[in-house]
Design a protein around this motif. Structure first.
Motif, PDB file in Angstrom:
ATOM      1  N   ILE A  35     -96.680  10.264 -36.655  1.00  0.00           N
ATOM      2  CA  ILE A  35     -95.683   9.249 -37.004  1.00  0.00           C
ATOM      3  C   ILE A  35     -95.379   9.365 -38.497  1.00  0.00           C
ATOM      4  CG2 ILE A  35     -95.268   6.753 -37.124  1.00  0.00           C
ATOM      5  CD1 ILE A  35     -97.478   6.533 -34.892  1.00  0.00           C
ATOM      6  N   GLN A  36     -94.094   9.480 -38.888  1.00  0.00           N
ATOM      7  CA  GLN A  36     -93.751   9.633 -40.303  1.00  0.00           C
ATOM      8  C   GLN A  36     -92.701   8.622 -40.726  1.00  0.00           C
ATOM      9  OE1 GLN A  36     -93.033  14.053 -40.421  1.00  0.00           O
ATOM     10  NE2 GLN A  36     -94.583  13.853 -42.031  1.00  0.00           N
ATOM     11  N   THR A  37     -92.925   8.035 -41.899  1.00  0.00           N
ATOM     12  CA  THR A  37     -92.005   7.012 -42.373  1.00  0.00           C
ATOM     13  C   THR A  37     -91.979   6.977 -43.897  1.00  0.00           C
ATOM     14  OG1 THR A  37     -91.534   4.632 -42.329  1.00  0.00           O
ATOM     15  CG2 THR A  37     -93.827   5.274 -42.193  1.00  0.00           C
ATOM     16  N   VAL A  38     -90.871   6.473 -44.469  1.00  0.00           N
ATOM     17  CA  VAL A  38     -90.767   6.329 -45.925  1.00  0.00           C
ATOM     18  C   VAL A  38     -90.001   5.055 -46.250  1.00  0.00           C
ATOM     19  CG1 VAL A  38     -88.705   7.794 -45.978  1.00  0.00           C
ATOM     20  CG2 VAL A  38     -90.016   7.431 -48.080  1.00  0.00           C
ATOM     21  N   ASP A  39     -90.422   4.343 -47.257  1.00  0.00           N
ATOM     22  CA  ASP A  39     -89.777   3.095 -47.644  1.00  0.00           C
ATOM     23  C   ASP A  39     -90.102   2.805 -49.110  1.00  0.00           C
ATOM     24  OD1 ASP A  39     -88.356   0.708 -47.285  1.00  0.00           O
ATOM     25  OD2 ASP A  39     -89.301   0.356 -45.347  1.00  0.00           O
ATOM     26  N   PHE A  40     -89.136   2.381 -49.919  1.00  0.00           N
ATOM     27  CA  PHE A  40     -89.417   1.924 -51.280  1.00  0.00           C
ATOM     28  C   PHE A  40     -88.304   1.002 -51.740  1.00  0.00           C
ATOM     29  CE2 PHE A  40     -86.733   4.996 -53.832  1.00  0.00           C
ATOM     30  CZ  PHE A  40     -86.325   5.794 -52.770  1.00  0.00           C
ATOM     31  N   PHE A  41     -88.626   0.083 -52.645  1.00  0.00           N
ATOM     32  CA  PHE A  41     -87.627  -0.896 -53.073  1.00  0.00           C
ATOM     33  C   PHE A  41     -87.959  -1.470 -54.454  1.00  0.00           C
ATOM     34  CE2 PHE A  41     -90.416  -2.996 -49.870  1.00  0.00           C
ATOM     35  CZ  PHE A  41     -91.122  -3.843 -50.712  1.00  0.00           C
ATOM     36  N   THR A  42     -87.028  -2.266 -54.961  1.00  0.00           N
ATOM     37  CA  THR A  42     -87.178  -2.871 -56.296  1.00  0.00           C
ATOM     38  C   THR A  42     -88.132  -4.075 -56.208  1.00  0.00           C
ATOM     39  OG1 THR A  42     -85.238  -4.213 -55.848  1.00  0.00           O
ATOM     40  CG2 THR A  42     -84.873  -2.183 -57.059  1.00  0.00           C
ATOM     41  N   PRO A  43     -88.699  -4.522 -57.338  1.00  0.00           N
ATOM     42  CA  PRO A  43     -89.670  -5.625 -57.307  1.00  0.00           C
ATOM     43  C   PRO A  43     -89.113  -6.900 -56.675  1.00  0.00           C
ATOM     44  CG  PRO A  43     -89.743  -4.526 -59.424  1.00  0.00           C
ATOM     45  CD  PRO A  43     -88.579  -3.929 -58.687  1.00  0.00           C
ATOM     46  N   VAL A  44     -89.930  -7.536 -55.824  1.00  0.00           N
ATOM     47  CA  VAL A  44     -89.552  -8.812 -55.212  1.00  0.00           C
ATOM     48  C   VAL A  44     -90.294  -9.971 -55.858  1.00  0.00           C
ATOM     49  CG1 VAL A  44     -88.812  -7.947 -52.957  1.00  0.00           C
ATOM     50  CG2 VAL A  44     -91.243  -8.354 -53.381  1.00  0.00           C
ATOM     51  N   VAL A  45     -91.358  -9.679 -56.592  1.00  0.00           N
ATOM     52  CA  VAL A  45     -92.117 -10.714 -57.313  1.00  0.00           C
ATOM     53  C   VAL A  45     -92.382 -10.214 -58.736  1.00  0.00           C
ATOM     54  CG1 VAL A  45     -93.221 -11.698 -55.272  1.00  0.00           C
ATOM     55  CG2 VAL A  45     -94.299  -9.770 -56.446  1.00  0.00           C
ATOM     56  N   ASP A  46     -92.805 -11.129 -59.628  1.00  0.00           N
ATOM     57  CA  ASP A  46     -92.971 -10.770 -61.043  1.00  0.00           C
ATOM     58  C   ASP A  46     -94.235  -9.959 -61.317  1.00  0.00           C
ATOM     59  OD1 ASP A  46     -90.652 -12.169 -61.601  1.00  0.00           O
ATOM     60  OD2 ASP A  46     -91.733 -14.062 -61.873  1.00  0.00           O
ATOM     61  N   ASP A  47     -95.328 -10.294 -60.647  1.00  0.00           N
ATOM     62  CA  ASP A  47     -96.606  -9.650 -60.942  1.00  0.00           C
ATOM     63  C   ASP A  47     -96.627  -8.217 -60.403  1.00  0.00           C
ATOM     64  OD1 ASP A  47     -99.583 -10.144 -61.758  1.00  0.00           O
ATOM     65  OD2 ASP A  47     -99.636  -9.104 -59.814  1.00  0.00           O
ATOM     66  N   PRO A  48     -96.865  -7.213 -61.288  1.00  0.00           N
ATOM     67  CA  PRO A  48     -96.783  -5.816 -60.836  1.00  0.00           C
ATOM     68  C   PRO A  48     -97.837  -5.445 -59.782  1.00  0.00           C
ATOM     69  CG  PRO A  48     -97.513  -5.935 -63.149  1.00  0.00           C
ATOM     70  CD  PRO A  48     -97.091  -7.310 -62.736  1.00  0.00           C
ATOM     71  N   PHE A  49     -99.037  -6.023 -59.879  1.00  0.00           N
ATOM     72  CA  PHE A  49    -100.086  -5.716 -58.900  1.00  0.00           C
ATOM     73  C   PHE A  49     -99.700  -6.260 -57.516  1.00  0.00           C
ATOM     74  CE2 PHE A  49    -104.246  -6.209 -56.831  1.00  0.00           C
ATOM     75  CZ  PHE A  49    -104.814  -4.971 -57.087  1.00  0.00           C
ATOM     76  N   ASP A  50     -99.202  -7.520 -57.491  1.00  0.00           N
ATOM     77  CA  ASP A  50     -98.705  -8.109 -56.233  1.00  0.00           C
ATOM     78  C   ASP A  50     -97.597  -7.247 -55.642  1.00  0.00           C
ATOM     79  OD1 ASP A  50    -100.380 -10.303 -56.305  1.00  0.00           O
ATOM     80  OD2 ASP A  50     -98.884 -11.672 -57.162  1.00  0.00           O
ATOM     81  N   TYR A  51     -96.661  -6.858 -56.506  1.00  0.00           N
ATOM     82  CA  TYR A  51     -95.524  -6.041 -56.056  1.00  0.00           C
ATOM     83  C   TYR A  51     -96.002  -4.728 -55.438  1.00  0.00           C
ATOM     84  CZ  TYR A  51     -91.753  -2.581 -56.787  1.00  0.00           C
ATOM     85  OH  TYR A  51     -90.855  -1.552 -56.654  1.00  0.00           O
ATOM     86  N   GLY A  52     -96.970  -4.083 -56.093  1.00  0.00           N
ATOM     87  CA  GLY A  52     -97.513  -2.829 -55.555  1.00  0.00           C
ATOM     88  C   GLY A  52     -98.150  -3.034 -54.184  1.00  0.00           C
ATOM     89  N   GLN A  53     -98.889  -4.134 -54.043  1.00  0.00           N
ATOM     90  CA  GLN A  53     -99.522  -4.439 -52.752  1.00  0.00           C
ATOM     91  C   GLN A  53     -98.475  -4.682 -51.663  1.00  0.00           C
ATOM     92  OE1 GLN A  53    -102.147  -7.781 -53.857  1.00  0.00           O
ATOM     93  NE2 GLN A  53    -103.815  -6.478 -53.193  1.00  0.00           N
ATOM     94  N   ILE A  54     -97.443  -5.460 -52.028  1.00  0.00           N
ATOM     95  CA  ILE A  54     -96.406  -5.809 -51.041  1.00  0.00           C
ATOM     96  C   ILE A  54     -95.628  -4.567 -50.616  1.00  0.00           C
ATOM     97  CG2 ILE A  54     -94.212  -7.034 -50.767  1.00  0.00           C
ATOM     98  CD1 ILE A  54     -95.434  -9.228 -52.652  1.00  0.00           C
ATOM     99  N   ALA A  55     -95.252  -3.740 -51.593  1.00  0.00           N
ATOM    100  CA  ALA A  55     -94.476  -2.539 -51.273  1.00  0.00           C
ATOM    101  C   ALA A  55     -95.284  -1.588 -50.383  1.00  0.00           C
ATOM    102  CB  ALA A  55     -94.047  -1.828 -52.560  1.00  0.00           C
ATOM    103  N   ALA A  56     -96.580  -1.460 -50.673  1.00  0.00           N
ATOM    104  CA  ALA A  56     -97.418  -0.562 -49.862  1.00  0.00           C
ATOM    105  C   ALA A  56     -97.614  -1.136 -48.462  1.00  0.00           C
ATOM    106  CB  ALA A  56     -98.766  -0.358 -50.549  1.00  0.00           C
ATOM    107  N   ALA A  57     -97.881  -2.455 -48.369  1.00  0.00           N
ATOM    108  CA  ALA A  57     -98.052  -3.085 -47.045  1.00  0.00           C
ATOM    109  C   ALA A  57     -96.791  -2.902 -46.216  1.00  0.00           C
ATOM    110  CB  ALA A  57     -98.372  -4.572 -47.205  1.00  0.00           C
ATOM    111  N   ASN A  58     -95.633  -3.026 -46.876  1.00  0.00           N
ATOM    112  CA  ASN A  58     -94.352  -2.855 -46.195  1.00  0.00           C
ATOM    113  C   ASN A  58     -94.173  -1.421 -45.691  1.00  0.00           C
ATOM    114  OD1 ASN A  58     -91.436  -3.887 -45.744  1.00  0.00           O
ATOM    115  ND2 ASN A  58     -91.161  -1.984 -46.888  1.00  0.00           N
TER     116      ASN A  58
END
Ligand code: CO
Ligand code: CO
Length: 322
Positions: A35-58
């Motif tokens: 199974i192969q997939t790719v996804d990336f986007f601009t920050p949705v929250v201010d905290d960079p660590f939170d954003y990294g977690q959210i983007a990876a979970a997504n």
């Protein structure tokens, strides 16, 4: 637009460009499905660590939506290096790495390009036994639909950008966006779930439309069963809307019929989600047991929100209060 690309013909392609599915799937010589997939986007929250977690979970979510387990990941990064803010980039990547590790996948590398606007996400590869795949086409007539996370993340992050969101509402939205869909997928794997997707940018109805169309069925949604993030309806009432929701609504216009007065909850139907929940198609006799399993494993907002039934493929009927 994808239809203008050269047609890919191979018996090894189990899921390709033809269906609007969560990921591409390739049959390995071993008989397992890649199974192969790719996804990336601009920050949705201010905290960079939170954003990294959210983007990876997504990014990891599409593998779970397909019935697989993530095995490898690559970072994709756009970053304005002229700012020289390496600490921010480091926080983003550390947040992502934490979620990759939690998923059990291995981070093998990545690529960064200079760009004015920060963007981050992953390319993820996963594996699944061929007969455990859960593509959009896997729904059956009479299946009940279970949604595993509350809706409204788009409304809350938009209110946040406008400076209008309460701290506790943002914190709760962030907590849900960070949550991997791994637990929900593991619960689903204990039951006869054959079709699934995850709710992201096209909103609940956009992704449901793809499942219904892929399964050659109609869908019914029970508006009073939709779980909502705390604060979402409040911000919708004060006029917080997103361009994404409006685009989703327009795209789906000819497929959706709303019976009764949907009121504020209509906003939840089209709201673009970031790292939203799984939408699981489950045979009716098993639905209550799966719901209990989900609630017992940290998905306490899971809800049976509708069903699939015979009718024009991809059409959706939303039942509101009379
Ligand atoms: Co998806
Ligand atoms: Co995606």
């Amino acid at each position: 637009m994808l239809s203008r690309l050269p047609r890919q013909v191979s018996e090894k392609i189990l899921v390709g460009l033809d269906t609007s599915d969560d990921a591409g799937v390739y049959l390995l010589d071993s008989g397992e499905a890649l199974i192969q997939t790719v996804d990336f986007f601009t920050p949705v929250v201010d905290d960079p660590f939170d954003y990294g977690q959210i983007a990876a979970a997504n990014s990891l979510s599409d593998v779970y939506a397909m019935g697989g387990r993530p095995v490898t990941a690559l970072n994709i990064v756009c970053f304005p290096t002229r700012d020289g803010d390496e600490a921010t980039l480091c926080e983003i990547l550390l947040g992502g790495a934490e979620k990759i590790a939690e998923s059990g996948a291995l981070l093998l590398g990545g690529h960064t390009v200079t760009d004015d606007e920060i963007k981050y996400g992953l390319s993820v590869s996963g594996l699944a036994p061929r007969d455990r795949l859960t593509p959009n086409s896997g729904g059956a007539e009479g299946d009940l639909l279970i949604l595993t996370k509350p809706l409204g993340a788009g409304i809350i992050t938009t209110a946040l950008k406008a400076g209008a969101a309460a701290g506790e509402h943002v914190a709760e939205a962030v907590r849900w966006m960070k949550q991997l869909n791994a637990g929900a997928a593991a619960a689903a794997a204990k039951f006869q779930v054959r079709g699934a997707t995850d709710i992201t940018g096209f909103g609940l109805l956009g992704h449901l439309h793809e499942v219904a169309a892929g399964s050659l069925l109609s869908a019914e949604i029970w508006l009073d069963q939709l779980p909502a993030l705390p604060g979402a309806l409040q911000y919708a009432a004060s006029g917080t809307g997103t361009a994404g929701a409006e685009a989703n609504r327009r795209f789906l216009e000819s497929h959706v019929r709303i019976q009764g007065d949907a009121g504020l909850e209509e906003a939840l139907l089209y709201d673009p989600q970031t790292s939203g929940g799984l939408l699981l198609c489950i045979r009716e006799p098993e639905a209550e047991n799966l719901l209990e399993e989900l609630k017992a494993t940290g998905h306490e907002q899971s809800s049976i929100i509708g069903c699939l039934r015979a009718g024009p493929a991809g059409s959706i009927c939303v039942t509101a209060r009379p």
